[in-house]
Design a protein around this motif. Structure first.
Motif, mmCIF file in Angstrom:
data_model
loop_
_atom_site.group_PDB
_atom_site.id
_atom_site.type_symbol
_atom_site.label_atom_id
_atom_site.label_comp_id
_atom_site.label_asym_id
_atom_site.label_seq_id
_atom_site.Cartn_x
_atom_site.Cartn_y
_atom_site.Cartn_z
ATOM 1 N N CYS A 1 0.648 -1.270 -0.039
ATOM 2 C CA CYS A 1 0.051 -0.107 -0.170
ATOM 3 C C CYS A 1 0.711 1.203 -0.108
ATOM 4 N N SER A 2 1.901 1.376 0.672
ATOM 5 C CA SER A 2 2.543 2.375 0.665
ATOM 6 C C SER A 2 3.212 3.210 -0.381
ATOM 7 N N ASN A 3 3.404 2.300 -1.333
ATOM 8 C CA ASN A 3 3.955 2.909 -2.664
ATOM 9 C C ASN A 3 2.896 3.896 -3.396
ATOM 10 N N CYS A 4 1.758 3.897 -3.189
ATOM 11 C CA CYS A 4 0.483 4.867 -3.556
ATOM 12 C C CYS A 4 0.254 5.722 -2.054
ATOM 13 N N ARG B 1 3.915 5.830 3.713
ATOM 14 C CA ARG B 1 4.021 5.092 5.008
ATOM 15 C C ARG B 1 3.248 5.596 6.063
ATOM 16 N N SER B 2 2.865 6.864 6.117
ATOM 17 C CA SER B 2 1.907 7.572 7.064
ATOM 18 C C SER B 2 0.458 7.594 6.661
ATOM 19 N N GLY B 3 0.135 7.214 5.438
ATOM 20 C CA GLY B 3 -1.249 7.108 4.839
ATOM 21 C C GLY B 3 -1.778 8.373 4.506
ATOM 22 N N ASP B 4 -0.602 9.379 4.189
ATOM 23 C CA ASP B 4 -1.147 10.598 3.639
ATOM 24 C C ASP B 4 -1.550 10.555 1.851
ATOM 25 N N GLY B 5 -1.159 9.519 1.296
ATOM 26 C CA GLY B 5 -1.406 9.824 0.032
ATOM 27 C C GLY B 5 -0.086 10.239 -0.919
ATOM 28 N N ASP B 6 0.928 10.186 -0.278
ATOM 29 C CA ASP B 6 2.190 10.808 -1.050
ATOM 30 C C ASP B 6 3.236 9.812 -1.153
ATOM 31 N N LEU C 1 4.716 10.692 -6.558
ATOM 32 C CA LEU C 1 5.833 11.517 -6.769
ATOM 33 C C LEU C 1 6.284 11.449 -8.400
ATOM 34 N N ARG C 2 5.702 10.297 -9.003
ATOM 35 C CA ARG C 2 6.207 10.002 -10.327
ATOM 36 C C ARG C 2 5.080 10.410 -11.228
ATOM 37 N N GLY C 3 3.930 10.974 -10.765
ATOM 38 C CA GLY C 3 3.091 11.514 -11.534
ATOM 39 C C GLY C 3 1.717 10.912 -11.749
ATOM 40 N N TYR C 4 1.648 9.876 -11.005
ATOM 41 C CA TYR C 4 0.527 9.001 -10.796
ATOM 42 C C TYR C 4 -0.584 9.977 -9.923
ATOM 43 N N ARG C 5 -1.931 9.570 -9.998
ATOM 44 C CA ARG C 5 -3.095 10.123 -9.399
ATOM 45 C C ARG C 5 -2.850 10.076 -7.872
ATOM 46 N N LYS C 6 -2.933 11.108 -7.152
ATOM 47 C CA LYS C 6 -2.865 11.010 -5.492
ATOM 48 C C LYS C 6 -4.083 10.363 -4.901
ATOM 49 N N PRO C 7 -3.921 9.066 -4.260
ATOM 50 C CA PRO C 7 -5.074 8.788 -3.505
ATOM 51 C C PRO C 7 -5.379 9.489 -2.322
ATOM 52 N N PRO C 8 -6.529 9.474 -1.621
ATOM 53 C CA PRO C 8 -7.045 10.231 -0.664
ATOM 54 C C PRO C 8 -6.076 9.771 0.601
ATOM 55 N N THR C 9 -5.936 10.823 1.647
ATOM 56 C CA THR C 9 -5.392 10.620 2.865
ATOM 57 C C THR C 9 -6.492 9.989 3.645
#
Length: 193
Positions: A89-92, A95-100, A105-113
């Motif tokens: 999960c952390s790749n999207c 590690r803290s669940g913020d969606g970062d 960082l490589r341009g994919y859509r940011k998931p919600p925090t």
């Protein structure tokens, strides 16, 4: 010449191969049956009840608020959830669940925090269901993550959410003393001379 090649190349071996029809008598096995009994533990397709909270995350069609009865919330479960979360999960989500995560960082859509009011208000079964069935651009992880590990991840996500909004009063006294003693000297209150 072509007709001869066509006749030589035409074999019906695959079509006419020896086989047994279902329930046909067979002398190969001692019991005389060609259909073999199912291996112990086999679950018939569709035999799992949709109301089975362990496999669906739902009770009477509603997401469950708690872990299934067969699972116990303890440090080992949260540690397993953290490990699986960091792998899958952390790749999207970061590690803290913020969606970062790195994917973002490589341009994919940011998931919600996970720390938004909407997701903090979701029941635990919701996170299990999303890992199982996917949501939006997130694919299903049901084929990659076993059911117990998906529950462990859901429990860990809930723990991540709680850590972001914990108050010092929520910490037991013994641990609170350790936290206060571990603070850097600059943040401790000055002592009177």
């Amino acid at each position: 010449m072509l007709a001869l090649l066509a006749l030589v190349g035409c074999h019906r071996d695959m079509y006419d191969q020896p086989r047994l029809e279902p329930l046909e008598k067979n002398t190969f096995f001692d019991d005389g049956r060609s259909s073999r009994p199912l291996v112990e533990g086999v679950v018939e397709y569709g035999a799992i009840s949709p109301n089975d909270v362990f496999n669906s995350g739902k009770v009477n069609g509603q997401f469950t608020e708690e872990l299934p009865e067969s699972m116990e919330l303890n440090a080992a479960l949260l540690k397993r959830g953290e490990q699986r979360f960091n792998i899958f999960c952390s790749n999207c989500h970061g590690r803290s669940g913020d969606g970062d995560g790195m994917i973002v960082l490589r341009g994919y859509r940011k998931p919600p925090t996970y720390h938004s009011d909407r997701l903090r208000g979701m029941p635990l079964g919701y996170f299990f269901d999303v890992a199982t069935n996917g949501f939006g651009v997130m694919p299903s992880y049901a084929s990659q993550i076993p059911v117990k590990d998906r529950w462990a991840i859901a429990a860990y996500v809930r723990a991540l959410q709680l850590t972001q909004y914990a108050k010092l009063d929520d910490v037991p006294e013994a641990e609170r003393q350790q936290l206060e003693n571990a603070q850097p000297a600059a943040t401790q209150s000055p002592s009177a001379p």
